[in-house]
Motif scaffolding. Structure first.
Motif, PDB file in Angstrom:
ATOM      1  N   ALA B 254       0.855  -1.202   0.000  1.00 49.75           N
ATOM      2  CA  ALA B 254       0.000   0.000   0.000  1.00 49.75           C
ATOM      3  C   ALA B 254       0.880   1.238   0.000  1.00 49.75           C
ATOM      4  CB  ALA B 254      -0.895  -0.005   1.220  1.00 49.75           C
ATOM      5  N   ILE B 255       0.389   2.282  -0.643  1.00 53.72           N
ATOM      6  CA  ILE B 255       1.107   3.568  -0.633  1.00 53.72           C
ATOM      7  C   ILE B 255       0.110   4.656  -0.246  1.00 53.72           C
ATOM      8  CG2 ILE B 255       2.290   5.302  -2.064  1.00 53.72           C
ATOM      9  CD1 ILE B 255       3.515   3.071  -3.681  1.00 53.72           C
ATOM     10  N   GLN B 256       0.534   5.486   0.713  1.00 55.05           N
ATOM     11  CA  GLN B 256      -0.345   6.571   1.165  1.00 55.05           C
ATOM     12  C   GLN B 256       0.202   7.901   0.649  1.00 55.05           C
ATOM     13  OE1 GLN B 256      -0.727   6.904   5.405  1.00 55.05           O
ATOM     14  NE2 GLN B 256      -2.678   7.987   5.235  1.00 55.05           N
ATOM     15  N   THR B 257      -0.664   8.629  -0.033  1.00 53.46           N
ATOM     16  CA  THR B 257      -0.238   9.958  -0.506  1.00 53.46           C
ATOM     17  C   THR B 257      -1.305  10.975  -0.117  1.00 53.46           C
ATOM     18  OG1 THR B 257      -1.335   9.606  -2.636  1.00 53.46           O
ATOM     19  CG2 THR B 257       0.996   9.056  -2.532  1.00 53.46           C
ATOM     20  N   THR B 258      -0.909  12.264  -0.047  1.00 57.35           N
ATOM     21  CA  THR B 258      -1.868  13.313   0.338  1.00 57.35           C
ATOM     22  C   THR B 258      -2.878  13.552  -0.771  1.00 57.35           C
ATOM     23  OG1 THR B 258      -0.152  14.820  -0.398  1.00 57.35           O
ATOM     24  CG2 THR B 258      -0.421  14.576   1.977  1.00 57.35           C
ATOM     25  N   GLY B 261      -4.793   9.444  -1.299  1.00 56.92           N
ATOM     26  CA  GLY B 261      -5.142   8.600  -0.150  1.00 56.92           C
ATOM     27  C   GLY B 261      -4.320   7.327  -0.127  1.00 56.92           C
ATOM     28  N   THR B 262      -4.889   6.259   0.516  1.00 58.69           N
ATOM     29  CA  THR B 262      -4.167   4.987   0.600  1.00 58.69           C
ATOM     30  C   THR B 262      -4.607   4.083  -0.549  1.00 58.69           C
ATOM     31  OG1 THR B 262      -4.081   5.179   2.980  1.00 58.69           O
ATOM     32  CG2 THR B 262      -3.685   2.985   2.070  1.00 58.69           C
ATOM     33  N   ASN B 263      -3.645   3.566  -1.253  1.00 60.77           N
ATOM     34  CA  ASN B 263      -3.974   2.680  -2.368  1.00 60.77           C
ATOM     35  C   ASN B 263      -3.274   1.338  -2.237  1.00 60.77           C
ATOM     36  OD1 ASN B 263      -5.672   3.895  -4.625  1.00 60.77           O
ATOM     37  ND2 ASN B 263      -4.354   5.596  -3.986  1.00 60.77           N
ATOM     38  N   PHE B 264      -4.032   0.280  -2.578  1.00 66.74           N
ATOM     39  CA  PHE B 264      -3.455  -1.066  -2.578  1.00 66.74           C
ATOM     40  C   PHE B 264      -3.145  -1.453  -4.021  1.00 66.74           C
ATOM     41  CE2 PHE B 264      -5.920  -0.834   1.286  1.00 66.74           C
ATOM     42  CZ  PHE B 264      -5.036  -1.355   2.215  1.00 66.74           C
ATOM     43  N   PHE B 265      -2.042  -2.160  -4.193  1.00 66.33           N
ATOM     44  CA  PHE B 265      -1.599  -2.526  -5.542  1.00 66.33           C
ATOM     45  C   PHE B 265      -1.640  -4.050  -5.666  1.00 66.33           C
ATOM     46  CE2 PHE B 265      -0.121   1.601  -4.556  1.00 66.33           C
ATOM     47  CZ  PHE B 265      -0.150   2.324  -5.742  1.00 66.33           C
ATOM     48  N   VAL B 266      -2.401  -4.540  -6.632  1.00 57.23           N
ATOM     49  CA  VAL B 266      -2.617  -5.994  -6.707  1.00 57.23           C
ATOM     50  C   VAL B 266      -1.676  -6.662  -7.708  1.00 57.23           C
ATOM     51  CG1 VAL B 266      -4.980  -6.173  -5.865  1.00 57.23           C
ATOM     52  CG2 VAL B 266      -4.578  -5.571  -8.243  1.00 57.23           C
ATOM     53  N   PHE B 267      -1.298  -7.890  -7.340  1.00 61.30           N
ATOM     54  CA  PHE B 267      -0.354  -8.659  -8.154  1.00 61.30           C
ATOM     55  C   PHE B 267      -0.937 -10.019  -8.515  1.00 61.30           C
ATOM     56  CE2 PHE B 267       2.245  -5.482  -6.278  1.00 61.30           C
ATOM     57  CZ  PHE B 267       3.288  -5.265  -7.167  1.00 61.30           C
ATOM     58  N   GLY B 268      -0.677 -10.460  -9.729  1.00 65.28           N
ATOM     59  CA  GLY B 268      -1.053 -11.813 -10.140  1.00 65.28           C
ATOM     60  C   GLY B 268       0.031 -12.774  -9.734  1.00 65.28           C
ATOM     61  N   GLU B 327       7.431  14.730  -6.270  1.00 66.38           N
ATOM     62  CA  GLU B 327       6.515  13.694  -5.796  1.00 66.38           C
ATOM     63  C   GLU B 327       7.241  12.481  -5.219  1.00 66.38           C
ATOM     64  OE1 GLU B 327       3.541  12.754  -8.783  1.00 66.38           O
ATOM     65  OE2 GLU B 327       3.571  14.840  -9.437  1.00 66.38           O
ATOM     66  N   ALA B 328       8.583  12.527  -5.309  1.00 67.81           N
ATOM     67  CA  ALA B 328       9.370  11.345  -4.925  1.00 67.81           C
ATOM     68  C   ALA B 328       9.143  10.951  -3.464  1.00 67.81           C
ATOM     69  CB  ALA B 328      10.843  11.602  -5.190  1.00 67.81           C
ATOM     70  N   TRP B 329       9.038  11.939  -2.580  1.00 68.96           N
ATOM     71  CA  TRP B 329       8.954  11.636  -1.147  1.00 68.96           C
ATOM     72  C   TRP B 329       7.798  10.680  -0.848  1.00 68.96           C
ATOM     73  CZ3 TRP B 329      11.630  11.471   3.100  1.00 68.96           C
ATOM     74  CH2 TRP B 329      10.960  11.341   4.322  1.00 68.96           C
ATOM     75  N   GLU B 330       6.590  11.062  -1.327  1.00 67.37           N
ATOM     76  CA  GLU B 330       5.426  10.220  -1.032  1.00 67.37           C
ATOM     77  C   GLU B 330       5.444   8.922  -1.850  1.00 67.37           C
ATOM     78  OE1 GLU B 330       1.988  13.087   0.643  1.00 67.37           O
ATOM     79  OE2 GLU B 330       1.915  12.684  -1.510  1.00 67.37           O
TER      80      GLU B 330
END
Lengths: 400, 430
Positions: B254-258, B261-268, B327-330
């Protein structure tokens, strides 16, 4: 040729160190910018020394039997020749009277210009020190005399092969760009394809010798590509880079491509036929048999340092096949042998030589592989890995 | 038998998978398939090798690559027919082999086409390939194997061999037997079985296929657009996707950005044809984190969009850093937290991502590049075999010293074959 003995000494010495050499290489100049070339001078022994960073250094060997010659003057002459050839080192071998040795100051002066001044009498000690302990005198591979006799024999009996002989003894050594040399050499061999007789031992020998010279350029080319692409396995990436390097830069490549398309168009093609021709032209626009060449270069990138041993191996086999050198059991390195097979095969196929010649070359090399493995030669021989600073001849027994 | 879509390349890839999985187990029914699989296995290891003596090649083939004693020569002959090796023979004896395995041409396609053209593939081998091909996409209910159009006995025998050979495993879920390939679904087999039993293999297969081509896409974006990489998903497929993201499978990074928000990244399923050893689990998680961060920049940027995640990861590999941006920080905070790289401040709000150059991080980066650039065939090679082909007899002997003698289990013969042999023994022999 009073200095033949001196040339032989230098050739053996260079050869035993793993340098690829040629004797009596003419330097020519176009007369007044005209078409005819005029012989200006010649280099007694011209050698290519493998470098640590996968290239060749040019080394000049000069011989002088005239006893009154001023060593310093001659050293300056060699220096000028070195500059002309972009050489990194010169060796000047002089015959002197016992009571008139080379003065120390002259040796210092020559050394300051990158030239090693040697008296004929002190050469044996010099040779033994660099090829410790026995020197190069008993090494069982070709000599300057063998090479000279081979070329004279082929030239005398087959005058129609003259363009190839001229290229192998002269023009190929003047070409600084390895890819240009590969292109031209394939063209020259292709130019005499109708004269080549696969059943004649001298013809087999000369094509192997041509492959050896092609191998010089191939080694340098692979070295250059290796530094850029390492073990690239993506066809389009390597192909793109290789095409640009082959034609001396991307801009030149694009220019040549447009020129080729224009020439095809100007020959009267149009419509789908022209599009097909242009498509083919683009596909093949590199060296002949582009796919095979790519495979050859990529195979060389597996062991780029070993590529610098192919020319020596092919030359020895050329002399053996031409029957000017006895065929001896030698501890061939299997990887160098494989790369040598692929190189000779490529030259033969790209130059459209008779299929029998390709099979003949492959058989000559494969037989040696079978012999070597039957004798149980280890895959790693003593000479492997130290190209440029070896004290053992590459791929051949020392005979000591 | 539904094998119309099996290309030469598919045939060779599956044959190779099967011989790798079977290791030293042999089934008398597989001949052309074994030859093809062994030829691929040899070719992969012979690429770039020097001229080799036949005896040495045989030793490496048998002791390191698990080929049978009599399988080396047929495999070599197939490679010679495909012009990938040149055999130097004296009479019928092979003396040396000159490998010239193509670097750029389709090795699998060429060998597979040759085998297909030879017409020696039996019905059972065809069925095995079709089944293996299907199982590479998704686990299926066992009944599916019986719907491929082959005789029931043949299917049962094929499943028996596949099970004994180790290229098929069965899990029971919701009252159904679910069969799957341990090569392609090495992790979480029970969860996959549960999902297939609940939703059906075709739905799961389709979603997994889409995910393979779009590894690390943000779940929220997929749910919002109802598509993956331009392909629309229906509600059932979306439900499968949610199950993959939230069930017992690999927890998605998951990555949280201002700004997003919080996003989940799905993998096969992970690309590659080998089970990930436990000690590499952490490296794979690092790879997923790297992919998630570049997908964030690609699909959920605040202002500056990443056009090619592959190019960004390659830059990081080649030059050891990614140029600074606001944007690198987040975007890369998670990557930095895991110790893959550090964020170097450049000016007031810009950061440069600098790789922490360790072998583990390099491997994670390679895995990440392969995840965003998938689609090719992944084949594993035995390092021992590659070195042995280059080093010769001494090296092989040192390896053999560490290994046990070849022990070659044979899949027990079918009841029918046993009956035929018994009958012959009773009636024909004196």
């Amino acid at each position: 040729m009073r200095d033949a003995g001196q040339k032989d000494l230098l050739y053996r010495h260079f050869r035993a160190q793993g340098w690829f050499a040629m004797v009596e290489v003419p330097i020519t100049e176009r007369r007044g910018g005209g078409e005819r070339e005029k012989l200006v001078t010649d280099i007694d022994v011209l050698a290519l020394r493998p470098t640590q960073d996968l290239g060749w250094d040019v080394v000049i060997g000069d011989c002088k039997t005239k006893k009154g010659e001023s060593p310093a003057n001659r050293a300056l002459w060699v220096r000028a020749l070195m500059d002309h050839m972009r050489a990194t080192r010169g060796y000047l071998l002089l015959r002197r009277e016992k009571q008139q040795p080379i003065e120390r100051d002259h040796k210092m002066f020559a050394e300051g210009h990158g030239v090693t001044l040697l008296e004929e009498d002190e050469f044996a000690a010099f040779d033994r020190a660099l090829l410790y302990p026995a020197g190069s005198s008993r090494t069982p591979f070709e000599t300057a005399a063998t090479l000279r006799s081979f070329y004279e024999d082929v030239g005398g009996r087959f005058p129609r092969l003259a363009p190839l002989l001229r290229s192998l003894t002269h023009t190929a050594w003047m070409e600084p760009d390895p890819f240009a040399l590969m292109r031209r050499l394939v063209g020259v061999v292709g130019g005499i394809h109708a004269e080549v007789d696969p059943t004649h031992h001298l013809h087999v020998g000369i094509i192997l010798e041509a492959s050896a010279v092609f191998g010089v350029a191939l080694a340098a080319g692979v070295g250059r590509i290796f530094h850029q692409f390492l073990g690239e396995n993506d066809r389009s990436t390597l192909e793109d880079g290789l095409r640009a390097v082959v034609w001396g830069g991307r801009e030149r490549y694009e220019g040549m491509k447009s020129l080729r398309a224009f020439m095809l168009k100007s020959q009267g093609g149009s419509g789908p036929d022209l599009r097909a021709a242009l498509g083919d032209a683009e596909e093949d626009f590199g060296l002949p048999n582009w796919g095979t060449f790519m495979q050859l270069v990529r195979s060389g990138m597996e062991a780029p340092r070993l590529m610098f041993r192919i020319p020596h191996m092919l030359r020895v086999i050329a002399m053996e096949e031409a029957q000017v050198l006895p065929r001896l059991p030698r501890p061939w390195n299997p990887m160098v042998l494989k790369l040598a097979v692929l190189t000779a095969e490529y030259v033969s196929v790209a130059a459209k030589l008779p299929k029998d010649m390709t099979s003949r070359l492959v058989a000559a090399l494969s037989d040696r592989a079978a012999e070597a493995t039957r004798r149980g030669v280890p895959a790693r021989d003593a000479s492997q890995g130290d190209v440029g600073q070896v004290s053992l001849p590459l791929d051949e027994p020392t005979g000591r | 038998m539904g094998n119309k879509k099996i290309t030469g390349q598919d045939l060779a890839v599956r044959a190779h998978d099967i011989v790798v999985c079977m290791e030293r187990t042999r089934a008398s029914e597989y001949e052309a398939l074994s030859t093809l699989g062994n030829a691929v296995r040899l070719a992969l290891h012979l690429r770039g090798a020097p001229i080799i003596e036949y005896g040495l090649l045989k030793e490496v083939g048998v002791h390191i690559l698990s080929l049978g004693m009599g399988e080396v020569r047929p495999a070599l002959e197939l490679l010679a027919e495909a012009e990938m090796v040149r055999l130097n023979t004296e009479g019928k004896t092979i003396k040396t082999i000159l490998p010239n395995v193509p670097y750029f041409d389709d090795l699998y396609g060429k060998l597979g086409d040759l085998t297909q053209a030879g017409g020696s593939i039996t019905e059972m081998e065809q069925l095995t390939i079709v089944l293996a091909q299907r199982l590479a996409t998704s686990p299926v209910a066992r009944d599916h194997a019986f719907a491929l159009g082959a005789e029931k006995k043949l299917v049962e025998r094929t499943l028996e061999i596949a099970h004994d050979g180790g290229f098929l495993i069965t899990h029971r879920a919701r009252g159904k037997d679910i069969i799957m390939s341990p090569t392609y679904f090495p992790e979480n087999p029970r969860d996959f079985a549960e999902l297939v039993a609940a939703k059906g293999s075709s739905v799961v297969g389709r979603v997994l296929d889409l995910l393979r081509k779009a590894q690390g896409f943000p779940l929220a974006v997929i749910e919002m657009t109802k598509e993956i990489g331009g392909t629309k998903l229906n509600d059932v497929e979306l439900a499968v996707l949610r199950a993959l993201a939230t069930g017992g499978f690999t927890p998605p990074p998951a990555i949280q950005t201002t700004h997003a928000g919080t996003n989940f990244f799905v993998f096969g399923p992970r690309p590659g044809a080998a089970k990930l050893p436990p000690y590499k689990r952490q490296i794979y998680e690092r790879a997923m984190a790297l992919v998630a961060s570049v997908r964030q920049g690609q699909l959920l940027p605040a202002q500056f969009k990443i056009r090619s995640p592959w190019a960004i990861l390659n830059k990081l590999k080649q030059q050891g850093f990614i140029r600074s941006n606001s944007e690198a920080w987040e975007q890369y905070r998670q990557v930095a937290t895991m110790g893959i790289a550090r964020l170097q401040p450049i000016g007031s709000d810009r950061h440069r991502l600098v790789l922490v150059d360790t072998p583990e991080n390099q491997e994670a980066l390679d895995m990440a590049i392969s995840l965003v650039n998938d689609g090719g065939v992944h084949a594993s090679v035995e390092d021992d075999a590659v070195v042995a082909f280059r080093q010769g007899h001494a090296y092989v002997e040192s390896i053999l010293g560490r290994k046990k003698l070849v022990n070659q289990p044979i899949v027990p013969m079918s009841a029918e074959a046993k009956h035929e042999i018994d009958t012959m023994l009773l009636t024909v022999l004196p």
